[in-house]
Design an enzyme around this catalytic site. Structure first.
Site, mmCIF file in Angstrom:
data_model
loop_
_atom_site.group_PDB
_atom_site.id
_atom_site.type_symbol
_atom_site.label_atom_id
_atom_site.label_comp_id
_atom_site.label_asym_id
_atom_site.label_seq_id
_atom_site.Cartn_x
_atom_site.Cartn_y
_atom_site.Cartn_z
ATOM 1 N N ASN A 129 1.172 7.035 -2.691
ATOM 2 C CA ASN A 129 1.947 7.043 -3.947
ATOM 3 C C ASN A 129 1.247 7.748 -5.110
ATOM 4 O OD1 ASN A 129 0.126 4.894 -3.980
ATOM 5 N ND2 ASN A 129 1.469 3.584 -5.184
ATOM 6 N N GLU A 227 -7.439 -2.655 -2.463
ATOM 7 C CA GLU A 227 -6.413 -2.604 -3.520
ATOM 8 C C GLU A 227 -5.073 -2.616 -2.818
ATOM 9 O OE1 GLU A 227 -6.863 -3.055 -6.515
ATOM 10 O OE2 GLU A 227 -8.919 -2.463 -6.948
ATOM 11 N N CYS A 261 2.037 0.241 -7.182
ATOM 12 C CA CYS A 261 1.561 -1.114 -6.874
ATOM 13 C C CYS A 261 1.686 -2.033 -8.086
ATOM 14 C CB CYS A 261 0.122 -1.060 -6.390
ATOM 15 S SG CYS A 261 -0.936 -0.157 -7.517
ATOM 16 N N GLU A 431 -11.816 -1.571 -9.082
ATOM 17 C CA GLU A 431 -11.986 -0.137 -9.279
ATOM 18 C C GLU A 431 -12.102 0.113 -10.775
ATOM 19 O OE1 GLU A 431 -8.272 1.006 -7.378
ATOM 20 O OE2 GLU A 431 -9.409 1.858 -5.709
HETATM 21 P P1 NAD Z 1 -0.398 1.722 4.106
HETATM 22 O O1 NAD Z 1 -1.054 0.397 4.175
HETATM 23 O O2 NAD Z 1 0.684 2.024 5.062
HETATM 24 O O3 NAD Z 1 -1.472 2.891 4.291
HETATM 25 C C1 NAD Z 1 -2.589 3.045 3.428
HETATM 26 C C2 NAD Z 1 -3.622 3.895 4.139
HETATM 27 O O4 NAD Z 1 -4.142 3.171 5.237
HETATM 28 C C3 NAD Z 1 -3.102 5.205 4.709
HETATM 29 O O5 NAD Z 1 -4.073 6.225 4.514
HETATM 30 C C4 NAD Z 1 -2.975 4.890 6.189
HETATM 31 O O6 NAD Z 1 -3.081 6.034 7.007
HETATM 32 C C5 NAD Z 1 -4.155 3.965 6.410
HETATM 33 N N1 NAD Z 1 -4.098 3.080 7.568
HETATM 34 C C6 NAD Z 1 -2.993 2.617 8.214
HETATM 35 N N2 NAD Z 1 -3.354 1.824 9.262
HETATM 36 C C7 NAD Z 1 -4.718 1.778 9.263
HETATM 37 C C8 NAD Z 1 -5.694 1.119 10.083
HETATM 38 N N3 NAD Z 1 -5.330 0.351 11.117
HETATM 39 N N4 NAD Z 1 -6.997 1.289 9.792
HETATM 40 C C9 NAD Z 1 -7.380 2.042 8.734
HETATM 41 N N5 NAD Z 1 -6.500 2.703 7.931
HETATM 42 C C10 NAD Z 1 -5.187 2.560 8.192
HETATM 43 O O7 NAD Z 1 0.054 1.842 2.594
HETATM 44 P P2 NAD Z 1 0.944 3.008 1.949
HETATM 45 O O8 NAD Z 1 2.335 2.815 2.473
HETATM 46 O O9 NAD Z 1 0.267 4.323 2.075
HETATM 47 O O10 NAD Z 1 0.897 2.615 0.404
HETATM 48 C C11 NAD Z 1 1.775 1.699 -0.161
HETATM 49 C C12 NAD Z 1 1.103 0.374 -0.396
HETATM 50 O O11 NAD Z 1 -0.104 0.585 -1.115
HETATM 51 C C13 NAD Z 1 1.910 -0.584 -1.231
HETATM 52 O O12 NAD Z 1 1.845 -1.874 -0.682
HETATM 53 C C14 NAD Z 1 1.199 -0.563 -2.578
HETATM 54 O O13 NAD Z 1 1.360 -1.708 -3.358
HETATM 55 C C15 NAD Z 1 -0.202 -0.345 -2.177
HETATM 56 N N6 NAD Z 1 -0.966 0.236 -3.286
HETATM 57 C C16 NAD Z 1 -1.873 -0.538 -3.939
HETATM 58 C C17 NAD Z 1 -2.576 -0.035 -5.014
HETATM 59 C C18 NAD Z 1 -3.567 -0.872 -5.774
HETATM 60 O O14 NAD Z 1 -4.374 -0.295 -6.504
HETATM 61 N N7 NAD Z 1 -3.559 -2.193 -5.630
HETATM 62 C C19 NAD Z 1 -2.360 1.284 -5.413
HETATM 63 C C20 NAD Z 1 -1.434 2.045 -4.726
HETATM 64 C C21 NAD Z 1 -0.744 1.516 -3.642
#
Ligand code: NAD
Length: 452
Positions: A129, A227, A261, A431
């Protein structure tokens, strides 16, 4: 090969190769060698290198912003702002290198003090995102503390990070200090999380994947910053500047098409002001322009993918009272106009789950205690806002809300200088700010005896 698709046009814009799993061993070994060189360089060299990263990002701001918009679908003005923040983040942590230090501790028989040591190799696993901005919140402090960094962008959005890797080649970093790997999280991300040569994972993504990462990282006792998801609330009291609160709360949930998020996807409004607030909020939403993210006047681009559009759409069922005052864009992109759900049941999915799209639930409350209880009735705790002119109440509610950051009479969540992170299942660690430096170092205690 993964096909990278522009979510506004559905054109294929790149087909990057997945990093072969067999390559991870050599990538980690290269990072380890580079880190040993990096940490021995004079700190003035590290400061200068981070400043030069900031300069390189600023001189390529437009290219990076155009890539971010083409890849994620976010409005071009937002992309420019995010890339500017990336440069500012590197400047901030360049300045932090020689301002971060340990303590001296009163003990008998000698001098006892702490020093902060780098962890070694840090893997940054980034979401789709805010692909480059969020990666930079981790890359910059990790390098400032003397670590090497391997970044794995999300499958769908690697382009700005790959471009960043290319442009910072002009900065004189030790070979292998900063590397990017691409591909599926369950393969490439998992390999980094398992690798004993990686000392820390900084993961940003969903709570579910965060739990998997935490379990895998336990095998080698890695340090973690997580995060994760959110279900943040704006709490609006009747004495607030309702027009300002409505305008800001619209941006706080529909910005980045709700794929944020920190999205305030719940707005809790004191019952006596509920109807007035809904009218103002609906009016402000009606002014949003959903459309081509390359146009300067666009407020909301498409959602990132067809699968995500379907997931967000599944929240809207026939039982809900829904307003949708802004016009949607015509196909072919993954468009979704903003939706306002009025007073849904408190146990409905729209109130309880992270939506990550342009849907908001507006609920009435009766008392301050009711507002705090409702705001806290979630597994998440990332962000939030309180709107009131009563300073005592603003502090009581801000302290009462179980959330990592909260803004009073504002809808902002992130400032480079201030710590950012979640309570409860929104994550762990912080962070940004000087707090991020704690997450990229180990504390070493040294005692020097004065007995001899
Ligand atoms: P996601 O969990 O699907 O993926 C995040 C990352 O993890 C990607 O790079 C993905 O390839 C990787 N990943 C997936 N499976 C993995 C595994 N088994 N081992 C290691 N890495 C793996 O999340 P997304 O759909 O990319 O992002 C959306 C989510 O992120 C939402 O829930 C949002 O709230 C959260 N988010 C949180 C913050 C924060 O600062 N708290 C900021 C932005 C997004």
């Amino acid at each position: 090969m993964t096909q990278i698709i522009n979510p506004a046009t559905l054109n294929v814009i790149a087909e990057p190769r997945e990093t072969p799993i067999e390559a991870i061993e050599a990538i980690v070994a290269r990072a380890q060698r580079a880190q040993r060189t990096w940490v021995r360089l004079p700190q003035s060299h590290r400061i200068d290198a981070l400043r030069r990263v900031a300069v390189a990002v600023r001189s390529n701001l437009e290219d990076l912003a155009l890539l971010e918009t083409a890849n994620v679908g976010k409005p071009i003005g937002d992309s420019r702002g995010e890339v500017g923040m990336v440069a500012d983040t590197f400047d901030y942590y360049a300045g932090a290198v020689d301002k971060y230090y340990g303590n001296t501790i009163p003990v008998d028989g000698g001098l006892d003090f702490t020093v902060r040591e780098p962890i070694g190799v840090v893997a940054v696993i980034a979401p789709w995102n805010f692909p480059l901005a969020i990666a930079s919140w981790n890359i910059a402090p990790a390098l400032a503390c003397g670590n090497a960094v391997i970044v794995k962008p999300a499958e769908m959005t690697p382009l700005s990070i790959l471009k960043f890797e290319e442009i910072i080649r002009e900065v004189d970093l030790p070979d292998g200090l900063f590397q990017v790997v691409t591909g599926r999280g369950s393969v490439v991300g998992q390999a980094l999380t398992e690798h004993p040569g990686v000392g820390k994972i900084s993961f940003t993504g969903s709570t579910e994947t965060g739990q998997t990462v935490m379990r895998t990282a336990a095998g080698t006792m890695k340090r973690l910053t997580l995060e994760l998801g959110g279900k943040s609330a704006s709490v609006v009291f009747a004495d607030a500047d309702l027009a300002l609160a409505a305008q800001a709360s619209t941006g706080a949930v529909f910005g980045n098409s709700g794929q944020d998020c920190c999205a305030r996807s719940r707005v809790l409004v004191e019952r006596s002001a509920y109807d007035d607030f809904v009218a103002l909020f609906s009016e402000a939403t009606g002014r949003l322009v959903v459309g081509d993210p390359m146009n300067e006047g666009t407020s909301m681009g498409p959602l990132v993918s067809a699968a995500h559009l379907a997931k967000v759409g599944s929240f809207l069922d026939g039982s809900l009272n829904i307003l949708s005052p802004a016009a949607n864009q015509e196909a072919p992109g993954h468009w979704m106009a903003p939706h306002i759900v009025l007073d849904p049941p408190r146990d409905h999915r729209v109130v309880r789950e992270e939506i990550f799209g342009p849907i908001v639930a507006i609920l009435p409350f009766d008392t301050e205690e009711d507002a705090i209880a409702l705001a806290n009735d979630t597994i998440f705790g990332l962000s939030g806002s309180v709107w009131t002119r009563d300073i005592g109440r603003s502090l009581r509610v801000a302290r009462g809300m179980e959330t990592g950051s909260i803004s009073v009479n504002s809808s902002t969540s992130v400032r480079i200088q201030a710590p950012f992170g979640g309570f409860k299942q929104s994550g762990m660690g912080r962070e940004l700010g000087m707090a991020a430096m704690d997450g990229y170092t180990e504390t070493k205690n040294i005692f020097i005896s004065t007995a001899i």
